[in-house]
Design an enzyme around this catalytic site. Structure first.
Site, PDB file in Angstrom:
ATOM      1  N   HIS A   1      -5.786  -5.463   1.193  1.00 30.52           N
ATOM      2  CA  HIS A   1      -5.858  -4.191   0.455  1.00 30.52           C
ATOM      3  C   HIS A   1      -4.525  -3.868  -0.213  1.00 30.52           C
ATOM      4  O   HIS A   1      -4.459  -3.581  -1.412  1.00 30.52           O
ATOM      5  CB  HIS A   1      -6.249  -3.070   1.429  1.00 30.52           C
ATOM      6  CG  HIS A   1      -6.140  -1.692   0.869  1.00 30.52           C
ATOM      7  ND1 HIS A   1      -7.130  -1.104   0.109  1.00 30.52           N
ATOM      8  CD2 HIS A   1      -5.135  -0.776   0.959  1.00 30.52           C
ATOM      9  CE1 HIS A   1      -6.756   0.117  -0.240  1.00 30.52           C
ATOM     10  NE2 HIS A   1      -5.548   0.344   0.262  1.00 30.52           N
TER      11      HIS A   1
ATOM     12  N   HIS B   1      -6.921  -1.053  -7.736  1.00 31.82           N
ATOM     13  CA  HIS B   1      -7.383  -1.812  -6.577  1.00 31.82           C
ATOM     14  C   HIS B   1      -8.902  -1.824  -6.516  1.00 31.82           C
ATOM     15  O   HIS B   1      -9.526  -2.873  -6.325  1.00 31.82           O
ATOM     16  CB  HIS B   1      -6.835  -1.219  -5.278  1.00 31.82           C
ATOM     17  CG  HIS B   1      -7.596  -1.651  -4.058  1.00 31.82           C
ATOM     18  ND1 HIS B   1      -8.762  -1.018  -3.633  1.00 31.82           N
ATOM     19  CD2 HIS B   1      -7.399  -2.672  -3.181  1.00 31.82           C
ATOM     20  CE1 HIS B   1      -9.227  -1.638  -2.564  1.00 31.82           C
ATOM     21  NE2 HIS B   1      -8.425  -2.631  -2.261  1.00 31.82           N
TER      22      HIS B   1
ATOM     23  N   ASP C   1       0.839  -1.201   0.000  1.00 31.48           N
ATOM     24  CA  ASP C   1       0.000   0.000   0.000  1.00 31.48           C
ATOM     25  C   ASP C   1       0.874   1.252   0.000  1.00 31.48           C
ATOM     26  O   ASP C   1       0.646   2.205  -0.742  1.00 31.48           O
ATOM     27  CB  ASP C   1      -0.905  -0.022   1.227  1.00 31.48           C
ATOM     28  CG  ASP C   1      -2.058   0.970   1.146  1.00 31.48           C
ATOM     29  OD1 ASP C   1      -2.417   1.416   0.039  1.00 31.48           O
ATOM     30  OD2 ASP C   1      -2.604   1.306   2.213  1.00 31.48           O
TER      31      ASP C   1
ATOM     32  N   HIS D   1      -4.525   2.945  -6.812  1.00 30.16           N
ATOM     33  CA  HIS D   1      -5.703   2.691  -5.975  1.00 30.16           C
ATOM     34  C   HIS D   1      -6.965   2.509  -6.807  1.00 30.16           C
ATOM     35  O   HIS D   1      -7.882   1.786  -6.398  1.00 30.16           O
ATOM     36  CB  HIS D   1      -5.878   3.798  -4.940  1.00 30.16           C
ATOM     37  CG  HIS D   1      -5.067   3.577  -3.703  1.00 30.16           C
ATOM     38  ND1 HIS D   1      -3.715   3.854  -3.631  1.00 30.16           N
ATOM     39  CD2 HIS D   1      -5.406   3.051  -2.487  1.00 30.16           C
ATOM     40  CE1 HIS D   1      -3.267   3.536  -2.424  1.00 30.16           C
ATOM     41  NE2 HIS D   1      -4.258   3.041  -1.719  1.00 30.16           N
TER      42      HIS D   1
END
Length: 365
Positions: A271, A257, A171, A254
């Site tokens: 995540h 994602h 992340d 992101h």
């Protein structure tokens, strides 16, 4: 448009800090709602209760139902009101933090975020990621202020599963590349302004720390050791990445994602593991120099992060299966628009395929 820089009011990191949670909470009121998982209560419940017992404040525990969704948020807002709580505390992982922040916002209460893992950059931000009841990305909830306190007990985090801290590194690795893209495009960040040199510098420091200390921290954590490298990675995963993404901006990593959340087979992945593949895809979109791409790929593999679709659980790579991922990533309310060039689902679909191919090639070297 002005530059805007945000941060939590106070960030505290060190071994044994959970023993002080009651003292910190007492500054915000006489009754705290502590949102925690069943497992988290078994591990830290007595420690938290003992800390509150030394103060004039009391703590009410409630167990998290598993998803940061409006159903859960609304339930907890009513509980805060019914029980007369003065402060909301989130103890555990990323979705608990985001839920606690949203509940505090809707209940108009201060919020404390107390991670027991270092798996995401969620703790420091004025942002909650809202999902549907079934775990599909729904929207970003932008909050008017950052947490009042972020408390990191590194002894607890060092004892957590290594995979979670490694996921946090995935992340965090997106932070610099997304901030760089937003800086180059002049995009508006989550903080509501353009990227300033402070945010970009913190994002670059996050990257540098991951490169210099990531592998050392992983090895130490596998030995259940809390070393200087572990402390630096916890700070990078949480504070540097948290400030870096919020004031530096989000871009393709992101958004990819969020696109991957439409695939049920990815729901078991962390995540940061999905964001990591998003970073690889963003680098392909940017057509970065080969040396940069290979350096990042080798770091990802050394750390143990997924670099292929198969590692994320995706075995069907047909156009029919992956195009919905690309389309969701390009949603109007997502952050692919922050890239410094035009992007559409067709381009993203091809970048996903190429990122997967680069990952497979690197693994087979």
């Amino acid at each position: 448009m002005s530059t805007i820089f945000l941060s939590p009011s106070r960030y505290v990191q060190g071994p044994g800090e959970m023993n002080n949670i009651g003292t910190y909470a007492e500054k915000y009121g006489k009754k705290a709602l502590c949102l925690i998982s069943n497992g988290g209560y078994r591990r830290q419940g007595s420690q938290i209760e003992e800390s509150f017992a030394k103060t004039s404040s009391e703590v009410l525990f409630d167990y998290f139902h598993g998803e940061c969704c409006m159903t859960e948020i609304n339930r907890l807002v009513e509980l805060v009101k019914d029980k007369g709580c003065d402060v909301v505390i989130g103890v555990g992982g990323g979705k608990i933090f985001d839920t606690a922040k949203a509940v505090a916002y809707y209940a108009d209460k201060p919020v404390m975020v107390c991670p027991t893992i270092a798996s995401t950059d969620a703790p420091c931000s004025a942002l909650s990621v809202i999902y549907t009841d079934n775990g599909v990305f729904q929207e970003y909830l932008f909050l008017p202020s950052n947490p009042n306190l972020v408390l990191m007990d590194t002894a607890i985090i060092a004892a957590s599963p290594v995979r979670l801290t490694v996921s946090g590194m995935g992340d965090a690795m997106a932070t610099y590349f997304e901030a760089r893209a937003c800086y180059n495009s002049g995009a508006i960040t989550c903080a509501g302004g353009k990227v300033g040199v402070a945010a970009l510098g913190i994002a670059k420091l996050c990257y540098d720390t991951l490169i210099s200390d990531g592998f050392k921290a992983k090895v130490a954590l596998e030995a259940h050791a809390c070393t200087a490298a572990v402390e630096r990675i916890i700070e990078a995963n949480t504070l540097l990445s948290g400030i870096g993404f919020e004031s530096g901006g989000l871009a393709a990593a992101h958004a990819i994602h969020n696109g991957l959340t439409v695939l049920e087979e990815c729901h078991h992945m962390q995540h940061g593991e999905k964001v990591n593949f998003g970073t690889l895809t963003q680098l392909v979109l940017e057509n970065v120099e080969e040396d940069e791409l290979l350096d990042i790929l080798n770091w990802m593999i050394e750390i143990g992060l997924p670099v292929t679709l198969e590692e994320l659980g995706v075995t069907d790579t047909s156009r029919e299966h992956l195009m919905p991922v690309a389309e969701a990533a390009c949603a109007e309310n997502d952050t692919l628009r922050n890239m410094p060039f035009e992007v559409n689902p067709e381009i993203v679909y091809n970048a996903i395929l190429a990122a997967d191919a680069f990952g497979r090639a690197a693994l087979n070297q």
